[in-house]
Structure formats: C-alpha cells, structure tokens
Design an enzyme around this catalytic site. Structure first.
Site, short mmCIF file in Angstrom:
data_model
loop_
_atom_site.label_atom_id
_atom_site.label_comp_id
_atom_site.label_asym_id
_atom_site.label_seq_id
_atom_site.Cartn_x
_atom_site.Cartn_y
_atom_site.Cartn_z
N CYS A 31 37.97 39.11 33.04
CA CYS A 31 36.95 39.08 32.00
C CYS A 31 36.24 37.73 32.07
O CYS A 31 36.59 36.87 32.87
CB CYS A 31 37.58 39.27 30.62
SG CYS A 31 38.49 40.82 30.42
N GLY A 61 32.31 41.40 33.07
CA GLY A 61 32.70 42.45 32.16
C GLY A 61 31.53 43.00 31.38
O GLY A 61 30.72 42.23 30.87
N ASN A 107 41.41 35.92 29.40
CA ASN A 107 41.12 36.48 30.71
C ASN A 107 42.42 36.53 31.48
O ASN A 107 42.99 35.50 31.81
CB ASN A 107 40.09 35.60 31.43
CG ASN A 107 39.91 35.96 32.90
OD1 ASN A 107 39.50 35.11 33.68
ND2 ASN A 107 40.21 37.18 33.28
N GLY A 108 42.93 37.74 31.75
CA GLY A 108 44.17 37.85 32.49
C GLY A 108 44.99 39.03 32.04
O GLY A 108 44.50 39.96 31.39
N TYR A 157 35.14 38.84 45.96
CA TYR A 157 34.24 39.81 45.33
C TYR A 157 33.74 39.44 43.94
O TYR A 157 32.57 39.60 43.62
CB TYR A 157 34.95 41.17 45.25
CG TYR A 157 34.18 42.22 44.48
CD1 TYR A 157 33.10 42.87 45.06
CD2 TYR A 157 34.53 42.55 43.17
CE1 TYR A 157 32.38 43.82 44.34
CE2 TYR A 157 33.82 43.50 42.46
CZ TYR A 157 32.75 44.14 43.05
OH TYR A 157 32.04 45.06 42.35
#
Length: 324
Positions: free
Chosen positions: A11, A38, A112-113, A252
């Site tokens: 995120c 996101g 985030n995670g 990516y």
C-alpha cells in the site's frame, strides 16, 4: 488464517508535520503520487493538537476527496493511506487510516505490509475483551499500540515491535507528533523528506516532489522516526535483522523515479534487463516492453543484446485505472 487468496502486496503511506501549511492538501497530492501503490480506497487523518479529523472512502484519491471534505481536515499534522488489499476484503470498513481516541489523545495509523502472526495477536485482543470491527491486521496493530502501556508512544511502539512478526512500515499520528516505523527486516520501504515548514515520511520519495519537498534519507530496518515541533529524531525501535527487502518493489511495484536502497529504480530495472539478456539470450528481431514497469527492463535487454528496442504494446493514457 484469513480466507484471502489474492495477491498480497503493498500500500502507500504518508505522514507530514508542517505547522502553517495545508497538510490535508499536501497529503492529498502525496497520495496522488502514490496512487500506483493502491486504488481500492484512500483516507486522511489530521490533527490540530487537540481534535482529530478523518475522511476516507473507496476508490481513487480523486474520487474520495474534493474541496469540501478537504476543507474540514484541519490541523498541522496528518497521515494518509492508499489501500491495496493484504488481509481483509475490499470494503470501506477496511480502508485506512484507522483512528482511535485513547487516554493519551488521538491515535491514528496507516500500515503498509502484512503481519504473519496477526491471527495470534487478534485472538489475544479478543480474549482481552477488545472489540474489532474489521478483518485487517492493521486494526490489530492500532489496538496493540493503544493498549501497550508504557510512559510514552516510543515505548509503546517498541513494545509492539517486540511482538510483531512480518512486514510493516507504519505512519502513526498522535496529538503532537508523527511517527514512522520500519520493521526490523526492512521488508517495505519508508523514506524521510523535507517540505516547506516541516518534514514528511512516505513509502516512496516520489511523494515529496508533488508538494515541493525533497528526499533526505531512507529509514533503516528497525528504525523509528518522530517528527514534532522540535524537528525530527531517528531512534532504533528494534534490533535490525538480516535485510529482506521485497524485491517486487524493485522489479515492478515502485515508481521508476523512486530511490530504493540508495539506487534509482529505473537504473536497477535496466540492469536487471541487461542481466536477463546475458542469462537468457533470444534470437529475436525486436525487444518489446510491457508498459509501464517492463519498459526499463526492455531498454536494458536491448542495449545488452544489441537487438533493436521498439514499442509494440500501447497503454491508453485516458483510462482512470493504472494499477496492475
């Protein structure tokens, strides 16, 4: 475990402390720059030292926020979040940041995670009588912080870090400070930037350019940063472990103009493409990228292999969705 077999990835998170600045608008533009991380939902929490304000919703940043709801987000410190599902379904109740009122004032987090021991921690909270309203590990984190005990937020953060297992980069808002936390393995990125009137932290440094800021440094594994009226201070929250940075960021996920582990992502991807040409040469006529992340890889492959680079796939620039 959660019944969630979707791709588990990253995120976007952002935090800012800048008295005299429109921190809600700054956070909006920063989240816009992090939109690639996101697109399911977005949210912002602000605080003026006493009262906290929150707005979040499903969809793109430009769909969630407008002039009217941004005008209600008053204060000089803020955090924001772009959501891509890790644990928890794509519903408004799972959208971040999360906000609680505690004995020590407002507490909000953006995460985030993905915690691998979230089910165990969740059960412990339920056994203590803590009510949970979502299916995310991020809500588990905010309740662990709120109930950690200790004389200050740094102590509570360290207590949480000693118990958490897995990937977490956090932005945390209290009544007088913004905290940034990076897990001991450095699985997810977190960077510090300077902006007019203060400082900010973000998943990627590309968030700073949109608000006239600039990157200062990357947080190292296990570090905690506090940003307040005195500036910023970086402390060790937990002992650093062997670096296990998510390679998907380099390959990516991250924007090509971001810096990760001291290296420009675009250059890293070119080198990966060149290495691929050495390891897997192909008797081809042209090298064609799959936009957008594949473009620098293809450039590197073409340079190393001496095969001409040419565009063959075109992505529409007029479609709202840009992710995956």
């Amino acid at each position: 475990m959660y019944a969630d077999d979707k791709l588990h990835e990253e995120c976007g998170i952002f935090g800012i402390y800048a008295p005299g600045r429109d921190v809600a608008r700054h956070t909006f533009f920063a989240l816009y720059a992090l939109q690639h991380r996101g697109q399911e939902g977005a949210g912002i929490v602000t605080c003026d030292g006493r009262t906290s304000h929150i707005h979040k919703g499903m969809g793109l940043v430009s769909q969630v926020f407008n002039e009217e709801n941004l005008s209600h987000l008053k204060g000089h410190l803020a955090i924001g979040h772009n959501r891509y599902s890790t644990t928890g379904s794509s519903k408004l109740r799972n959208t971040q940041p999360y906000l609680l009122e505690t004995l020590n004032g407002p507490l909000a987090i953006g995460h985030n995670g993905n915690l691998i021991n979230a089910p165990q921690l969740r059960r412990e909270l339920l056994e203590r009588g803590v009510g949970l309203t979502t299916s995310t590990d991020s809500e588990v984190i905010i309740h662990l912080l709120a109930g950690a005990g200790g004389p200050d937020w740094l102590t509570r953060i360290r207590i949480f870090m000693a118990r958490a297992e897995g990937a977490y980069s956090l932005v945390i808002l209290t009544h007088d400070a913004i905290y940034g936390v990076r897990d001991p393995w450095g699985l997810r990125p977190l960077v510090l930037g300077q902006v007019e009137g203060g400082y900010a932290i973000a998943s990627e440094n590309c968030a700073f350019a949109t608000i006239g800021g600039q990157m200062m440094q990357e947080l190292q594994p296990g570090e905690v940063i506090r940003i307040d009226a005195n500036g910023y201070k970086i402390m060790q929250g937990a002992p650093a472990q062997q670096l296990a940075f998510c390679t998907f960021e380099q390959i990516y996920f991250a924007r090509p103009d971001s810096v990760l582990n001291g290296k420009l992502v675009h250059q890293t991807r070119q080198k990966l493409g060149a290495q691929l040409a050495k390891e897997a040469p192909a008797p081809a006529d042209i090298v064609v990228p799959v936009p957008d992340s594949g473009t620098p890889h293809a450039i590197g492959y073409a340079k190393e292999s001496k095969i001409p680079y040419s565009e063959g796939l075109i992505k529409s620039r007029y479609i709202g969705r840009t992710f995956i």
